[in-house]
Design a protein around this motif. Structure first.
Motif, PDB file in Angstrom:
ATOM      1  N   MET A   1       0.836  -1.208   0.000  1.00 45.58           N
ATOM      2  CA  MET A   1       0.000   0.000   0.000  1.00 45.58           C
ATOM      3  C   MET A   1       0.867   1.254   0.000  1.00 45.58           C
ATOM      4  SD  MET A   1      -2.618  -1.159   3.018  1.00 45.58           S
ATOM      5  CE  MET A   1      -2.908   0.532   3.567  1.00 45.58           C
ATOM      6  N   ASP A   2       1.873   1.233   0.841  1.00 48.35           N
ATOM      7  CA  ASP A   2       2.659   2.441   1.055  1.00 48.35           C
ATOM      8  C   ASP A   2       3.563   2.766  -0.130  1.00 48.35           C
ATOM      9  OD1 ASP A   2       3.235   2.147   4.702  1.00 48.35           O
ATOM     10  OD2 ASP A   2       1.411   2.438   3.516  1.00 48.35           O
ATOM     11  N   ILE A   3       4.187   1.741  -0.720  1.00 47.72           N
ATOM     12  CA  ILE A   3       5.088   2.041  -1.840  1.00 47.72           C
ATOM     13  C   ILE A   3       4.262   2.455  -3.057  1.00 47.72           C
ATOM     14  CG2 ILE A   3       5.342  -0.262  -2.876  1.00 47.72           C
ATOM     15  CD1 ILE A   3       8.120   2.397  -2.307  1.00 47.72           C
ATOM     16  N   GLN A   4       3.065   1.916  -3.187  1.00 49.30           N
ATOM     17  CA  GLN A   4       2.199   2.353  -4.288  1.00 49.30           C
ATOM     18  C   GLN A   4       1.912   3.858  -4.122  1.00 49.30           C
ATOM     19  OE1 GLN A   4      -1.543   0.401  -6.378  1.00 49.30           O
ATOM     20  NE2 GLN A   4      -2.218   1.405  -4.502  1.00 49.30           N
ATOM     21  N   HIS A   5       1.688   4.289  -2.873  1.00 48.02           N
ATOM     22  CA  HIS A   5       1.407   5.701  -2.632  1.00 48.02           C
ATOM     23  C   HIS A   5       2.631   6.565  -2.941  1.00 48.02           C
ATOM     24  CE1 HIS A   5       0.345   9.405  -0.395  1.00 48.02           C
ATOM     25  NE2 HIS A   5      -0.871   9.089  -0.787  1.00 48.02           N
TER      26      HIS A   5
ATOM     27  N   ALA B   1       6.249   2.108 -12.043  1.00 46.96           N
ATOM     28  CA  ALA B   1       5.546   0.896 -11.623  1.00 46.96           C
ATOM     29  C   ALA B   1       6.349   0.194 -10.541  1.00 46.96           C
ATOM     30  CB  ALA B   1       5.350  -0.022 -12.814  1.00 46.96           C
ATOM     31  N   TYR B   2       5.642  -0.402  -9.606  1.00 45.70           N
ATOM     32  CA  TYR B   2       6.296  -1.265  -8.614  1.00 45.70           C
ATOM     33  C   TYR B   2       6.630  -2.594  -9.261  1.00 45.70           C
ATOM     34  CZ  TYR B   2       6.528  -4.772  -4.955  1.00 45.70           C
ATOM     35  OH  TYR B   2       6.916  -5.849  -4.175  1.00 45.70           O
ATOM     36  N   GLY B   3       5.681  -3.122 -10.028  1.00 44.42           N
ATOM     37  CA  GLY B   3       5.892  -4.430 -10.641  1.00 44.42           C
ATOM     38  C   GLY B   3       4.897  -5.440 -10.109  1.00 44.42           C
TER      39      GLY B   3
ATOM     40  N   GLN C   1      -8.034   7.266 -16.139  1.00 43.67           N
ATOM     41  CA  GLN C   1      -6.834   6.461 -15.969  1.00 43.67           C
ATOM     42  C   GLN C   1      -6.708   6.136 -14.482  1.00 43.67           C
ATOM     43  OE1 GLN C   1      -4.247   5.854 -18.506  1.00 43.67           O
ATOM     44  NE2 GLN C   1      -5.961   6.428 -19.835  1.00 43.67           N
ATOM     45  N   ARG C   2      -6.011   5.030 -14.219  1.00 45.14           N
ATOM     46  CA  ARG C   2      -5.741   4.787 -12.812  1.00 45.14           C
ATOM     47  C   ARG C   2      -4.294   4.359 -12.647  1.00 45.14           C
ATOM     48  NH1 ARG C   2      -5.361  -0.437 -12.048  1.00 45.14           N
ATOM     49  NH2 ARG C   2      -5.159  -0.188  -9.800  1.00 45.14           N
TER      50      ARG C   2
ATOM     51  N   ALA D   1       1.237  -1.585 -11.293  1.00 44.94           N
ATOM     52  CA  ALA D   1       1.840  -1.746 -12.617  1.00 44.94           C
ATOM     53  C   ALA D   1       2.010  -0.404 -13.319  1.00 44.94           C
ATOM     54  CB  ALA D   1       0.968  -2.673 -13.461  1.00 44.94           C
ATOM     55  N   GLY D   2       1.882   0.675 -12.575  1.00 44.63           N
ATOM     56  CA  GLY D   2       1.986   2.000 -13.181  1.00 44.63           C
ATOM     57  C   GLY D   2       0.630   2.503 -13.607  1.00 44.63           C
TER      58      GLY D   2
END
Lengths: 384, 384, 384, 384
Positions: C136-140, C150-152, C253-254, C258-259
Motif C-alpha cells: 500500500m505504502d510504496i504504491q502511494h 511501476a512497482y511491478g 486512468q488509474r 503496474a503504473g
C-alpha cells in the motif's frame, strides 16, 4: 492640553456612535479588534501610563483585558480572542471612559511633571491611531456581512484629491530626514539624519482605480514575473484578483464605509497590499518611492493637499520599516510602542481618509506587513 | 573556463561522496532539499540555460522535477514534496550529471557567445551556492536522527579564526558600496552606489559560544524586552532556549558535521536566527552592522582572514535585503535569481565554513528570513 | 513453526526486492511508512516480544526508532518523521533482520513456552499485516512521482474475481459471530457471541469500476444529499471527483502497482473511502453490510473465491470498529495491538490482492478511518 | 398545539433574557453559535418548513444567514463565521421572532394538514434542542472571560440526583429497542427492533466529582494504558488534566452557569469527553453501557428521577451513533436532520440539567464527537 484631551476623547466616541453594542463587540480576524476594545484600550493607556501608581484601577481585570502588547506591564489576553469577551459591554466601557476622563481632567487642573505631559501627549496620539483602527476594523467586520451594511459618513469632510499629471523631480543629494524636534513625534521619527539620494521623480497623484483596472485587465494578477516570490505565493494562496473589498458581478464593485457601490475609475485605489503595490509599479516600469524620497518631496501637512498626500491613502514605500541611524527607543514600557516592530514590515507615508486631522505629518512613519490590505493603503509611484 | 567547470562540478560530487543513497534522498523540512535534488538541479541549470534549445533534454520529467523556482521556465514540482521523489535515484542523477558535463565540455571546445559565457559562469556560481546548501541540508537531516550520525570532514581545511579584541573604527562619510564590475558578481550587488555613513565601530571578532552562554545564563531567552515582537513570538512558539543544534544534558552540547560534541566556548557561535542576533546585540547594548558598514570595513576576501570574516559564519546585518538604488534584474528567466526575494529577508555578509573557496567576496549579499537557523550564520557586533 | 517463520520473513524481503534504497527510505504522508521502516519494525517486534529480556538488542537506538505505538515499551520516534531517518540504511536493516532471524531460529531449536509460541505466532501475523502495508505504502510513494513508476508484479498470482450477478439471501435470526478458537486469531475477533440479524441480502460481487463511473457520471461527487455530512466536507475540502489514483485526461486512468493505465470497467473498484462507499450505496438505494451480516454469508477463506471475498478488495462495512461483547485485550504490551483503536474507525472485511495468502479469515476484522483511501478497499453492497 | 408553540417559543426568550446584546452576538469556538443566531435559526426553521412557499420571507438574507446545515435548502453562511455577523442585532431578531410567531399563530387558527402538523411539532422539538445549545454555548463564551461571569439560574428548578449505590442487574436476552410510535420521536429512534443482550449491570448513580478526583489523583490523565490511542493523543495535544471548566489553584474549582466555585465531590461529574468517560471506566475495571443496555434498564422519563437518568448529565454510551436496522431518513430537507451525522460520533442517552422539560425520553439518542466536552455530559458505568 485639556481641550485637546477632551476633543480627542470625544472623537473616539463620535466614531463609535453609529455602532450598536453588537457591532462594537466582534472581531472579524486577528488583525482587527472590537470597537469597544479600542475604546477601553485607549482609556487603559491613560489609566496606566498617566494616572499611574496613585490611581486605583477602575477594574482589576482591565489590565489583563486591555493591555495590547506591553510585555513590561504584564500578561494580557490573547489578541485573537478579543472578540469573545462580551463583558464589560459597551455601557461599562463608556463608564470606564468617563471615570478615567474625570481623573485625567482632575490631573490637568494641577501641575504636571514634564514626564506626565509627555505621556499624556503620547496617549492622545495613541488614541488617534486607534481612531483610524476603529474605522478600518469596523469596515472589515461589516464587509463580512452578506447584507453589506454601511458604516456611514465619517465625522470629518472627506478630501477628494485633484488628479494631477506628471512627476515631481528631485535632483538628489544629501537631504535631512526625520523629525526636527519641534512638536510631537514618535520615537521612530528620530533622530533626524542625513540621507544621500540619487536623482528621482515622484508622481504628483495617487494611482487610481481606473489605472488599477487596466492592471487587472492586462493580467496583472496572473503574470508571475511582475511579483515578488512571496507576493506571488500570496496571490495564489489567497486567490487575489483585485484589491480587498472589490468584487465582480458584471462590473467591479467595491465595499466601503458607505456600503457597496461601483468602483469609480477616478478614485484613488485603496486596500492594496505592498505586494500588489510593488507588482503594479513593476508593471508600469516604475517603482515605489523610498521613505526618504517621499519625505524629500512631500509638502508639509498643513498646506492644501491637492495631490492626495495626507488625507486619502497611506502610500506604500519601497522601504522596509527599520530604525533610523542612532535610534533609541523611549525608556520604560512605552518604549515598546514602535521599536519592537522593526522587522517584517514595510513603511507607509502620508495619511488616509480615516486618519484624524492633525495626527499625521511629513515625517510620520506608518508600517504594516507586506500582505496586509485592510488599511486605507494605496500607491504613489516613483522612478529613477 | 573548462578547468573551472570540471573543478566545480567535481566538488559537488566530492561533497556527496560520503552520503548513501538513503542520505541523498530525504528532506527534513521544506527549507532543505535532498542531496540528489541539489545534484540534479545544478545540472538542470546548465542543461536549461547553457545548453539551451539545441540540446535534447536528458529526460522529459527533469524540467518539472528539478526547476527550483523559475516561473518563466514552467511548472515545477512542489518544494515540500522533494523528499518523496525516489526516482531518479542517485545513480541516475550521476548519469545525468555525466551526460550534461560531456555536452558542456563539448561546448567549451568551441566558440562561446558572450551570453553563453555569462550563463556558464552564473551556473558555476549557482552550483557553488548549492554546494553550501548540500552541507547545510544534510547536517539538518542527520541532526534529526536520534543516533546523531556525523557527516564527516569537509573537503577543505577549516579556518579557525583568531580571537581578536576590540573594534574597527570608521569615521563615517560617503562610501562606495557594491561591486565595481571587475570579475563576476550577482545582479543584486549592483549598481555600485554611494552611501552616507555616520561614524561607527565593528567588532574585530565574531561572537563566541562562550559569550552566547553568558547571554543564555543572563536570561536572554526569557526576557521579552530584548526581542523584536516577532522574535519573541518565535522564541515562545518554537521553544527556543539556545541556538539551533544545541542541547543540554548537564552541559551544553552541539550537533555539527562531526556529530555531537560539547559546545566550545572559544568557537564562534553558529546557527542563530536574525531575531537571536538582534536580541544578543541589544543585550550587549550594541547592534548589528548595516550591510554598508560591514562592507566599508571588511578586508578583501583574499587577504588572510584572521577575524572570521569569510570562512566561519555568515554574519547577520541590521539591513533588510532590498534593491540597491538603480537595481535592474538580469534579463530572462535568470533575472528571477535574486530580485524576486527582496522582501521578508534580512541580509548577511561574509561567508561560512561551508562556503566553497572562491565563491564569496566583500560585496556578496546573502539573505534569509529572520527566523531561519539552519544556515551557518553567526554574529559580528557593531556600535555607534 | 520454523518453516512458517522463514517463509513469512522471506516474503517480506521478496516484496522489498524490487525497491531501491531510495524507494525504501521515504514517507509520502504520515499514514505511510518507509519500506525499510516496515522491515525493521517487524524485526523489532520479534526482538522485543519473542527474544525478550535475555537478548542483547542489536542496536540501542532501534527500540526508539522502530517501536510503532506501544506506549508500554517506551518513547518512540514520531510517526510523521519516519521518512527523515536515513540511517540505518537498507543494508543495515538487512543485517538486523538476519541477526534476529538467526536468534529466533536458535530459539526454535529448543523448547518454547506456550507464551513464546503465542508471541511468535502473533509476530508472524503482525509481519503479514506489514507486508500488505509495504505494498500500500510504496504504491502511494510511487504515485506521487510525476514519472508514475511501476512497482511491478506481486510475488503471488492475482485473483480475478468472476462477475456474479444477484444477491445472497439470509433469513436473519441468531447467528454466532467471532472466532471459535481453533487456530490463530487476533484478540478483537473474540469472544464469539450471538447476534440477532434481520433478513438481508448481500451482493454476490464487488462493485466494479464501470458501476463507479456511472456513479461519477450521475453526479455522485456533486450531490450532497448522497453523503454523510463529514463525507461531503471531505469531498469539498479534498476535491474528490473519483477514487484515489484515478485521473482524467480524456478517459479515466488509474495508477496502480503496474503504473498508469486505463480504468477497466469490469475491474472491482479500489481505493475508495468509507464515505464514498456509503454514498455509492445510498445512490444505489442499497447499503453496506454490517460486519455480522458479512460474516454470516461469507464463504470460508479456503474455498475457491469467485466472488472477490478475500483476494481482491477489503470490503467496507456499515459497522464502526468496536469491541465485541466481553472483549478483553491481551495482557501486556501486545494488548495495545488492537483494542486501543476501537473508536473513529470503520470496519472492513475480507482481504485484498495485497494481503498475503493465509493471513485473513472470515472472522478477520480490518479497520481504517472513514476518509482513508490508500488501502486496497472496495465495496460489496447489501440490502434489507 | 398553540399553547405548546407559545410556551416553547417563550422559553427560548426566557433563556436569552439575562443576556446582553454583546453576550448574544459572539462565538467562542466553531462548535458554539451566538445566542441571537439560535433565536433566529429556530425561527427560520418555522418560517422555512412550516410557513412554506406562500409566506414572504421576513428578510431575503436570513435563509443564507440562519440555515444551519440543510444542503437541500441552499447555500449558507460558514459556521465558524457566525460570530462576525452583527446585523441583524438582537432587537431585529426579536422582531423576526414576533413576525413569524404571528404568522404561525394565524396558521394554527385554521386547518392544518398532517404534514404541517408534523413539521410544526418537529420545529418545537428542534427549538428545544437549541434551547439546550443556548445554555451550553453561553456557558462556554462566559468561561472564556477572565472575569468568569455567571449566567445565572435556569428558568426551571434543578434536580439533585440522590446518590444511589450499587447496580441494576439485567439478565440479558432479546429486548425491544427504539420508539414504539406513540407520541413524537426523531427518525433516528426508529424503527423499533430486537436486540440480543448478554447479562449486564448498569450503575444506579452517575459518576461523581469525588470519584473523578480519585481518577485524577491516581494518574488517570498520565497513564496511557487507560486510553484509546486517539484519546491519549487528545490528552497530550490539548493538555487535558481534568474535565472541561475545572481549574486548580490549591483545590479544584469549576466554572458553571453560576460562575466559579469549588468542585463539590458529591456532584455528578460534567463536561467530560467520550475519551475521558472510556478511560475512567477502564480505570474502574468497568465499561460504558451500550445504547441498548441503557435503554433496557432506564426508567421511563416521567417517573421520578432519583438516579440522575434524565435531568443531570447526558450519559456517554459505548455505542457509536449509527442507523438502527431498517432506518430510513424522513423525506425532504428535514431528512438531513439526523441521518447524515451517523459517523464519527458517539451516542449519549438521558438528558441534562439544561435539557428543557418534556424534551427527552428513554429512546432519545443524542450524539457528539468523542473529543467534545462543552455539553453537559457525564458518566454512568456498566459492567458485564
Amino acid at each position: 492640553m485639556e481641550p485637546a484631551y477632551c476633543d480627542v476623547r470625544a472623537l473616539t466616541e463620535q466614531l463609535a456612535a453609529p455602532l450598536s453594542a453588537e457591532d462594537q463587540t466582534v472581531q472579524s480576524m486577528p488583525d482587527t479588534s472590537p470597537t469597544k476594545w479600542h475604546r477601553a484600550h485607549t482609556t487603559w493607556f491613560f489609566e496606566t501610563f498617566v494616572l499611574g501608581a496613585d490611581h486605583v484601577p477602575y477594574d482589576p481585570s482591565f489590565a489583563f483585558l486591555f493591555n495590547s502588547y506591553y510585555e513590561a506591564v504584564g500578561p494580557r489576553h490573547a489578541r485573537p480572542e478579543r472578540g469573545v469577551i462580551t463583558r464589560p459591554g459597551v455601557a461599562e466601557v463608556t463608564a470606564y471612559r468617563e471615570h478615567v476622563d474625570a481623573a485625567v481632567r482632575s490631573l490637568l487642573d494641577g501641575e504636571l511633571s514634564p514626564r506626565t505631559c509627555e505621556l499624556l501627549e503620547l496617549g492622545l496620539h495613541h488614541e488617534q491611531q486607534h481612531q483610524e483602527l476603529i474605522v478600518m476594523d469596523i469596515q472589515h467586520v461589516l464587509s463580512r456581512n452578506p447584507r453589506q451594511p454601511a458604516y456611514g459618513p465619517l465625522p470629518w469632510k472627506p478630501r477628494m484629491p485633484v488628479a494631477l499629471d506628471g512627476w515631481i523631480d528631485h535632483p538628489g543629494g544629501v537631504v535631512a530626514i526625520g523629525h526636527d524636534g519641534r512638536g510631537f513625534c514618535y520615537d521612530n521619527e528620530r533622530p533626524r539624519h542625513d540621507v544621500l539620494l540619487r536623482p528621482f521623480q515622484v508622481a504628483r497623484s495617487l494611482v487610481t482605480c481606473g489605472e488599477w483596472q487596466a492592471f487587472i485587465d492586462d493580467g496583472g494578477y496572473r503574470r508571475s514575473e511582475l511579483w515578488m516570490s512571496d507576493g506571488w505565493h500570496s496571490v495564489q494562496a489567497l486567490g487575489w484578483e483585485a484589491p480587498e473589498y472589490w468584487s465582480r458581478a458584471d462590473d467591479w464593485q467595491r465595499f466601503g464605509l458607505a456600503g457597496s457601490g461601483p468602483v469609480e475609475p477616478a478614485d484613488p485605489v485603496l486596500h492594496v497590499s505592498w505586494y500588489e503595490a510593488d507588482a503594479f509599479a513593476r508593471w508600469r516600469d516604475a517603482r515605489l518611492p523610498t521613505e526618504a524620497e517621499w519625505e524629500a518631496v512631500a509638502p508639509p501637512v498643513d498646506v492644501g493637499d491637492d495631490g492626495g498626500w495626507y488625507g486619502t491613502a497611506w502610500q506604500w514605500t519601497a522601504s522596509p520599516y527599520t530604525a533610523y541611524p542612532g535610534f533609541r527607543p523611549a525608556p520604560g514600557a512605552v518604549g515598546e510602542y514602535n521599536g519592537k516592530f522593526m522587522v517584517n514590515q514595510q513603511a507607509l507615508r502620508g495619511g488616509s481618509l480615516a486618519t484624524p486631522r492633525g495626527h499625521t505629518r511629513r515625517t510620520y512613519r506608518n508600517f504594516f506587513p507586506p500582505a496586509s490590505r485592510w488599511m486605507f493603503a494605496g500607491v504613489r509611484l516613483a522612478s529613477d
